[in-house]
Design a protein around this motif. Structure first.
Motif, PDB file in Angstrom:
ATOM      1  N   ASN A 135     -36.307 -87.894  -9.441  1.00  0.00           N
ATOM      2  CA  ASN A 135     -37.113 -88.246 -10.613  1.00  0.00           C
ATOM      3  C   ASN A 135     -38.571 -87.840 -10.410  1.00  0.00           C
ATOM      4  OD1 ASN A 135     -34.973 -89.356 -12.058  1.00  0.00           O
ATOM      5  ND2 ASN A 135     -35.230 -91.375 -11.121  1.00  0.00           N
ATOM      6  N   ARG A 136     -39.097 -88.064  -9.201  1.00  0.00           N
ATOM      7  CA  ARG A 136     -40.478 -87.658  -8.932  1.00  0.00           C
ATOM      8  C   ARG A 136     -40.606 -86.132  -8.959  1.00  0.00           C
ATOM      9  NH1 ARG A 136     -39.693 -91.584  -5.022  1.00  0.00           N
ATOM     10  NH2 ARG A 136     -39.699 -90.076  -3.306  1.00  0.00           N
ATOM     11  N   ILE A 137     -39.607 -85.460  -8.390  1.00  0.00           N
ATOM     12  CA  ILE A 137     -39.638 -83.990  -8.396  1.00  0.00           C
ATOM     13  C   ILE A 137     -39.580 -83.456  -9.824  1.00  0.00           C
ATOM     14  CG2 ILE A 137     -38.325 -81.934  -7.734  1.00  0.00           C
ATOM     15  CD1 ILE A 137     -37.564 -83.365  -5.154  1.00  0.00           C
ATOM     16  N   GLU A 138     -38.745 -84.064 -10.653  1.00  0.00           N
ATOM     17  CA  GLU A 138     -38.640 -83.627 -12.047  1.00  0.00           C
ATOM     18  C   GLU A 138     -39.963 -83.782 -12.783  1.00  0.00           C
ATOM     19  OE1 GLU A 138     -35.802 -82.532 -14.540  1.00  0.00           O
ATOM     20  OE2 GLU A 138     -36.060 -81.501 -12.631  1.00  0.00           O
ATOM     21  N   ARG A 139     -40.658 -84.897 -12.539  1.00  0.00           N
ATOM     22  CA  ARG A 139     -41.944 -85.096 -13.208  1.00  0.00           C
ATOM     23  C   ARG A 139     -42.956 -84.046 -12.769  1.00  0.00           C
ATOM     24  NH1 ARG A 139     -40.695 -90.659 -12.367  1.00  0.00           N
ATOM     25  NH2 ARG A 139     -41.908 -90.670 -10.422  1.00  0.00           N
ATOM     26  N   LEU A 140     -42.960 -83.731 -11.478  1.00  0.00           N
ATOM     27  CA  LEU A 140     -43.893 -82.713 -10.987  1.00  0.00           C
ATOM     28  C   LEU A 140     -43.583 -81.339 -11.584  1.00  0.00           C
ATOM     29  CD1 LEU A 140     -44.156 -83.702  -7.215  1.00  0.00           C
ATOM     30  CD2 LEU A 140     -46.037 -83.662  -8.865  1.00  0.00           C
ATOM     31  N   LEU A 141     -42.303 -80.974 -11.601  1.00  0.00           N
ATOM     32  CA  LEU A 141     -41.929 -79.656 -12.107  1.00  0.00           C
ATOM     33  C   LEU A 141     -42.082 -79.554 -13.614  1.00  0.00           C
ATOM     34  CD1 LEU A 141     -38.854 -78.860  -9.835  1.00  0.00           C
ATOM     35  CD2 LEU A 141     -41.227 -78.141  -9.569  1.00  0.00           C
ATOM     36  N   ASP A 142     -41.925 -80.651 -14.323  1.00  0.00           N
ATOM     37  CA  ASP A 142     -42.225 -80.643 -15.757  1.00  0.00           C
ATOM     38  C   ASP A 142     -43.712 -80.387 -15.990  1.00  0.00           C
ATOM     39  OD1 ASP A 142     -39.655 -81.000 -16.631  1.00  0.00           O
ATOM     40  OD2 ASP A 142     -39.789 -83.186 -16.794  1.00  0.00           O
ATOM     41  N   SER A 143     -44.544 -81.017 -15.166  1.00  0.00           N
ATOM     42  CA  SER A 143     -45.987 -80.776 -15.290  1.00  0.00           C
ATOM     43  C   SER A 143     -46.344 -79.342 -14.921  1.00  0.00           C
ATOM     44  CB  SER A 143     -46.755 -81.744 -14.384  1.00  0.00           C
ATOM     45  OG  SER A 143     -46.531 -83.090 -14.759  1.00  0.00           O
ATOM     46  N   VAL A 170     -40.632 -72.102 -11.319  1.00  0.00           N
ATOM     47  CA  VAL A 170     -40.454 -73.530 -11.549  1.00  0.00           C
ATOM     48  C   VAL A 170     -38.992 -73.843 -11.831  1.00  0.00           C
ATOM     49  CG1 VAL A 170     -41.055 -75.453 -13.069  1.00  0.00           C
ATOM     50  CG2 VAL A 170     -42.824 -73.847 -12.330  1.00  0.00           C
ATOM     51  N   ARG A 171     -38.336 -73.025 -12.650  1.00  0.00           N
ATOM     52  CA  ARG A 171     -36.915 -73.264 -12.941  1.00  0.00           C
ATOM     53  C   ARG A 171     -36.060 -73.107 -11.694  1.00  0.00           C
ATOM     54  NH1 ARG A 171     -36.620 -74.680 -18.568  1.00  0.00           N
ATOM     55  NH2 ARG A 171     -38.600 -73.949 -19.405  1.00  0.00           N
ATOM     56  N   MET A 172     -36.380 -72.127 -10.878  1.00  0.00           N
ATOM     57  CA  MET A 172     -35.637 -71.968  -9.634  1.00  0.00           C
ATOM     58  C   MET A 172     -35.884 -73.138  -8.694  1.00  0.00           C
ATOM     59  SD  MET A 172     -33.761 -69.284  -9.838  1.00  0.00           S
ATOM     60  CE  MET A 172     -33.279 -69.229  -8.120  1.00  0.00           C
ATOM     61  N   ALA A 173     -37.105 -73.665  -8.701  1.00  0.00           N
ATOM     62  CA  ALA A 173     -37.395 -74.830  -7.861  1.00  0.00           C
ATOM     63  C   ALA A 173     -36.578 -76.038  -8.316  1.00  0.00           C
ATOM     64  CB  ALA A 173     -38.883 -75.143  -7.910  1.00  0.00           C
ATOM     65  N   ARG A 174     -36.422 -76.224  -9.634  1.00  0.00           N
ATOM     66  CA  ARG A 174     -35.575 -77.320 -10.147  1.00  0.00           C
ATOM     67  C   ARG A 174     -34.138 -77.152  -9.658  1.00  0.00           C
ATOM     68  NH1 ARG A 174     -34.914 -78.142 -16.052  1.00  0.00           N
ATOM     69  NH2 ARG A 174     -34.256 -80.226 -15.417  1.00  0.00           N
ATOM     70  N   LEU A 175     -33.623 -75.963  -9.803  1.00  0.00           N
ATOM     71  CA  LEU A 175     -32.235 -75.701  -9.421  1.00  0.00           C
ATOM     72  C   LEU A 175     -32.030 -75.914  -7.918  1.00  0.00           C
ATOM     73  CD1 LEU A 175     -30.237 -72.671 -10.758  1.00  0.00           C
ATOM     74  CD2 LEU A 175     -30.008 -73.378  -8.397  1.00  0.00           C
ATOM     75  N   ASN A 176     -32.937 -75.363  -7.113  1.00  0.00           N
ATOM     76  CA  ASN A 176     -32.765 -75.428  -5.665  1.00  0.00           C
ATOM     77  C   ASN A 176     -32.951 -76.840  -5.121  1.00  0.00           C
ATOM     78  OD1 ASN A 176     -32.263 -72.666  -5.518  1.00  0.00           O
ATOM     79  ND2 ASN A 176     -34.425 -72.160  -5.255  1.00  0.00           N
ATOM     80  N   SER A 177     -33.946 -77.555  -5.640  1.00  0.00           N
ATOM     81  CA  SER A 177     -34.184 -78.907  -5.128  1.00  0.00           C
ATOM     82  C   SER A 177     -33.007 -79.824  -5.451  1.00  0.00           C
ATOM     83  CB  SER A 177     -35.481 -79.474  -5.695  1.00  0.00           C
ATOM     84  OG  SER A 177     -35.422 -79.563  -7.112  1.00  0.00           O
ATOM     85  N   ALA A 178     -32.469 -79.743  -6.677  1.00  0.00           N
ATOM     86  CA  ALA A 178     -31.313 -80.575  -7.028  1.00  0.00           C
ATOM     87  C   ALA A 178     -30.096 -80.205  -6.183  1.00  0.00           C
ATOM     88  CB  ALA A 178     -31.001 -80.424  -8.512  1.00  0.00           C
ATOM     89  N   ARG A 182     -26.609 -86.905 -12.757  1.00  0.00           N
ATOM     90  CA  ARG A 182     -27.970 -86.529 -13.142  1.00  0.00           C
ATOM     91  C   ARG A 182     -28.380 -85.218 -12.465  1.00  0.00           C
ATOM     92  NH1 ARG A 182     -32.068 -85.398 -16.208  1.00  0.00           N
ATOM     93  NH2 ARG A 182     -34.115 -85.889 -15.343  1.00  0.00           N
ATOM     94  N   LEU A 183     -28.096 -85.084 -11.176  1.00  0.00           N
ATOM     95  CA  LEU A 183     -28.458 -83.875 -10.456  1.00  0.00           C
ATOM     96  C   LEU A 183     -27.674 -82.664 -10.969  1.00  0.00           C
ATOM     97  CD1 LEU A 183     -28.666 -85.389  -6.868  1.00  0.00           C
ATOM     98  CD2 LEU A 183     -30.567 -84.470  -8.201  1.00  0.00           C
ATOM     99  N   ARG A 184     -26.401 -82.854 -11.266  1.00  0.00           N
ATOM    100  CA  ARG A 184     -25.612 -81.742 -11.822  1.00  0.00           C
ATOM    101  C   ARG A 184     -26.148 -81.335 -13.193  1.00  0.00           C
ATOM    102  NH1 ARG A 184     -20.778 -84.876  -9.914  1.00  0.00           N
ATOM    103  NH2 ARG A 184     -20.201 -83.979  -7.895  1.00  0.00           N
ATOM    104  N   ALA A 185     -26.599 -82.297 -13.972  1.00  0.00           N
ATOM    105  CA  ALA A 185     -27.177 -81.971 -15.279  1.00  0.00           C
ATOM    106  C   ALA A 185     -28.466 -81.166 -15.114  1.00  0.00           C
ATOM    107  CB  ALA A 185     -27.447 -83.257 -16.063  1.00  0.00           C
ATOM    108  N   ILE A 186     -29.275 -81.509 -14.103  1.00  0.00           N
ATOM    109  CA  ILE A 186     -30.495 -80.743 -13.834  1.00  0.00           C
ATOM    110  C   ILE A 186     -30.140 -79.310 -13.453  1.00  0.00           C
ATOM    111  CG2 ILE A 186     -32.440 -80.501 -12.241  1.00  0.00           C
ATOM    112  CD1 ILE A 186     -32.546 -83.570 -12.092  1.00  0.00           C
ATOM    113  N   ILE A 187     -29.141 -79.153 -12.574  1.00  0.00           N
ATOM    114  CA  ILE A 187     -28.726 -77.808 -12.156  1.00  0.00           C
ATOM    115  C   ILE A 187     -28.204 -77.019 -13.355  1.00  0.00           C
ATOM    116  CG2 ILE A 187     -27.054 -76.552 -10.752  1.00  0.00           C
ATOM    117  CD1 ILE A 187     -27.218 -78.867  -8.732  1.00  0.00           C
ATOM    118  N   ALA A 188     -27.410 -77.661 -14.191  1.00  0.00           N
ATOM    119  CA  ALA A 188     -26.856 -76.962 -15.357  1.00  0.00           C
ATOM    120  C   ALA A 188     -27.951 -76.548 -16.321  1.00  0.00           C
ATOM    121  CB  ALA A 188     -25.840 -77.864 -16.055  1.00  0.00           C
TER     122      ALA A 188
END
Length: 810
Positions: A668-676, A689-697, A714-720
């Protein structure tokens, strides 16, 4: 004794007889102040030459925040040198300058680039590169206005030519020693070399095979540049200039009864200069740059046509045939050594096809929305090109590989108009006839050789010394040349480039001192560079652009028989103070837009240094301190994305170092940072940024597969979501991204979209002709098998009703 008032009145009457715009500084100004101002001008001229040499000694093709930011100190140094020149003018109480409409067109082009940067999506990269354009414009203006006579302008041309020869010398060393040693190291330990170069490719993958082919089979030198094409674009202009100098030297020697102010060149000086020209020609052949070959042919043809009336048709034909023979013999020799192959010729049509594919994709970019009018801003082409490129295109290019399309896509229609106008005016002045009677009609614009502070040929040689030695101080202070590296590679590069510079001056110096460079030779060099840029691109790279505009400025200076080449004067303090005010505004803008980036990078460097102390097991207090530094880095620079990515990575590292507790929802904290990180004014389309979302999840799931089901979903939804966005919005023509999206969507039960992406991936895979862009065999087979499985799962999860009554049943 003459009364004081009478003395002043008499001086006033005497001065009134001189035209106002030819007035020298007032006698009230101390002579030592005027001399000090002249010393400042010469210092600024020497520093300018040193900076232009230094800039060719480290790569400039990068388009990331950190790569573009590394080029900012050079621009700041040029602004500081400009300030030094302005102070010198204030001390002399006279602003001396040259002016032509070509100057105004170039300044307007740079202004258009600056305006486009203010509207770019990736604002930080655009701002950094816009200041690089300002630095190139500074080179042009300093070259135009600091030289006081022909000797100084020719010394600057010599500095450019010697730099091209120096990087050519390093290219020869690279082909003969450095690249074979690198190939041997790779064969001994491929994994280590891949890790050292930051290449993440599994053995057997298309990316790995492509890298191996480049390392083991490529023979093209790139010297201090990132690409062989960039090296070719840098040296083709000086090569044509060197050939022009030889032609003029031969013509001067064979001319009978000609009155020359300099002694005729000796046969030895011609042979030494020819040897240097041959070495640069060999390097150009080694780059295998077809666009540079075309530029060389066009440039030499211009020289031949221009020199025909002077030497005679037979001499020109013989010289041209001789040059062709030399080129053929050099090519045959390189062929026998295995450094050239027939693919240079056989793949010409393939190379042209690649260029056409790039240009079609660029045209799609231009016609999408208002890009054709406003441009994308510097450094913002690649993300937009990924969306519009042809499936068959070979790579995700950073620029359109075409001078006109590059400026158009960067600065919009106005930038393109200013570029065409500037080049046309430069060439019109260089190839145009002399203006008869111009000096008589304008007595204020005296020939520069009549200036009381002219520089002698001996001092011009000192300027070359400034350029050669001062360039090294500049590259150490401003660039990325590490002289005393552990493996001594930096020291060897320093020695080769230094020796190359000295050898170039020693070989060409005697001829250079005896032959006056004709503006037509500079015009031919400019045309050769432009022809290369029309198929290779690279006008946004500082060394290549500085070579083009530097040659243009010197050529205009040498047209003393036209208004554009005459040095003008504006006496008094008002005009130097006006120039100082304009420069102060530019420096203030530079500080306001760049200092936030420098502060942010300084904080990030401190954070990196802390982590480097304990790379494997960082302490919690170190992680907290690093997090504080990264928070401050984010606050320092409104436009930077990199600190957000670093802080998101830190959150993940800290979570793993604590044992990856499942109750800590770090995602959740990572998502907030990457959204910003992708919220304007930062780039909303950032692929990083999109690759960072995919890789971190993905890493979180791998680290803790036993997370609660809600967390795993939730993590699978982020990756998808990240995979689907990359595949459909950011890189729609890459099969691997479509395949990744298909599997990620299937993992969250979205089988309809998964099947759609899988079919698109297979279709793209069949259409892509490049092996490194195709799907790996295992991925392709898995995808084909999965489609059937997903269709069955879709039918189970969403069965079709038998009829309308069943469709309406509860």
């Amino acid at each position: 004794m003459t009364p004081p008032m009478a003395g002043r009145s008499g001086k006033s009457r005497k001065r009134s007889k001189t035209p106002p715009d030819t007035l020298r500084p007032s006698a009230a100004v101390p002579d030592d102040a005027s001399r000090f101002g002249e010393h400042l001008r010469r210092l600024a001229l020497g520093l300018t030459a040193a900076l232009i040499v230094a800039r060719a000694y480290w790569p400039s093709e990068g388009m990331t925040e950190i790569e573009t930011g590394a080029q900012l100190p050079w621009t700041f140094a040029l602004l500081a040198v400009t300030a030094l020149a302005v102070v010198g003018a204030m001390m002399e109480r006279t602003l001396r300058f040259r002016f032509g409409w070509a100057d105004l067109a170039l300044l307007a082009l740079i202004a258009a680039v600056g305006v486009s940067a203010s509207g770019a999506l990736d604002r930080r990269v655009a701002i950094n590169l816009a200041w690089q354009w300002v630095g190139v414009g500074g080179v042009y203006l300093l070259f135009r206005n600091l030289p006081r006579n022909r000797n100084e302008s020719q010394a600057l041309a010599g500095a450019l030519a010697a730099t091209a020869a120096a990087v050519s010398a390093y290219a020869l060393y690279q082909v003969g020693i450095e690249l074979p040693a690198f190939r041997a190291q790779f064969e001994q330990n491929p994994a280590r070399m891949l890790a050292m170069l930051g290449v993440n490719a599994a053995p057997g993958s298309p990316e790995y095979e492509q890298f191996v082919n480049r390392v083991l089979y490529s023979r093209e030198p790139y010297a201090t540049f990132a690409l062989a094409n960039s090296l070719a674009g840098y040296i083709v202009g000086p090569l044509v200039l060197g050939i022009g100098l030889l032609i003029v030297g031969i013509g001067t020697r064979v001319a009978q009864g000609e009155n020359t102010s300099r002694p005729r060149p000796t046969i030895l000086s011609l042979l030494m200069a020819a040897l240097l020209v041959l070495a640069v020609l060999v390097v150009l052949l080694l780059t295998k740059s077809r666009s540079a070959f075309a530029g060389l042919v066009v440039g030499v043809a211009i020289l031949a046509v221009w020199m025909a009336p002077r030497l005679g048709r037979r001499a020109v034909i013989g010289g041209t045939l001789g040059l062709i023979v030399v080129g053929v013999l050099a090519s045959v020799g390189l062929w026998q050594l295995g450094l050239l192959d027939r693919e240079v010729i056989t793949q010409s049509t393939l190379s042209l096809r690649y260029r056409v594919e790039y240009w079609i994709g660029t045209w799609r970019v231009l016609t999408d929305g208002n890009t054709w009018l406003t441009g994308l801003g510097p450094g913002n082409f690649r993300p937009e090109y990924r969306v519009h490129k042809l499936v068959e295109a070979s790579e995700d290019i950073a620029d359109p590989h075409n001078l006109l399309l590059e400026v158009w896509s960067t600065a919009g229609l106005f930038g393109l108009v200013f570029l065409l106008l500037g080049l046309a005016l430069v060439l019109w002045n260089l190839f145009g006839p002399a203006r008869s009677g111009t000096l008589a009609k304008a007595p204020t614009d005296r020939p520069v050789d009549s200036e009381p502070t002219t520089i002698t040929p001996k001092s011009a040689r000192a300027l070359l010394l400034w350029a050669g030695l001062g360039g090294w101080i500049g590259v150490i202070l401003l660039g990325d040349l590490v002289i005393f590296a552990d493996d001594n590679e930096g020291l060897i590069r320093w020695l080769i480039l230094g020796l190359g510079w000295g050898l170039a001056v020693a070989l060409a110096g005697p001829l250079w001192a005896r032959v006056s460079i004709p503006p037509v030779a500079l015009g031919a060099a400019i045309v050769a560079t432009v022809v290369n840029l029309l198929a290779a691109g690279g006008i946004g790279y500082a060394p290549v652009a500085s070579m083009l505009w530097g040659l243009s400025a010197i050529g205009l200076n040498l047209r003393e028989d036209r208004p554009v080449g005459r040095l003008r004067e504006l006496p008094g303090l008002f005009f130097p103070f006006t120039a100082a005010a304009v420069l102060a505004a530019i420096l203030g803008t530079f500080y306001g837009t760049v200092s936030p980036y420098w502060r942010s990078q300084t904080l990030m460097n401190r954070a990196d240094a802390l982590l480097a102390q304990r790379p494997t097991a960082p302490r919690q207090e170190d992680l907290d301190q690093v997090g504080d530094l990264l928070d401050r880095a984010i606050a320092a620079d409104l436009y930077a994305t990199r600190p957000y990515l670093a802080l998101a990575e830190l959150e993940l590292v800290a979570w793993l170092s604590r044992g990856a507790p499942p109750e800590d929802a770090v995602w959740n904290r990572i998502e907030r940072l990457l959204d910003s990180a992708r919220t304007p004014p930062r780039d909303p389309r950032s692929l990083d940024v999109r690759m960072a979302r995919l890789n971190s999840a993905s890493r979180i799931l791998q680290a803790r597969p036993d997370l609660p089901s809600t967390a795993r979903d939730r993590l699978r939804a982020i990756i998808a979501d990240a995979s689907y966005t990359i595949a459909t919005e950011l890189a729609p023509t890459r099969p691997i991204d479509r395949a990744r999206a298909a599997e990620a969507l299937a993992a969250v039960g979205q089988f309809d979209r998964a099947i759609e992406q899988a079919e698109i991936a297979l279709d793209l895979d069949a259409r892509v002709p490049h092996l490194d862009k195709k799907l790996p065999n295992a991925t392709r087979e898995r995808l084909i098998a999965s489609i059937t499985t997903w269709r069955s799962a879709k039918d189970v999860n969403d069965p079709e009703p038998a009829d309308e009554s069943a469709r309406s049943a509860p």
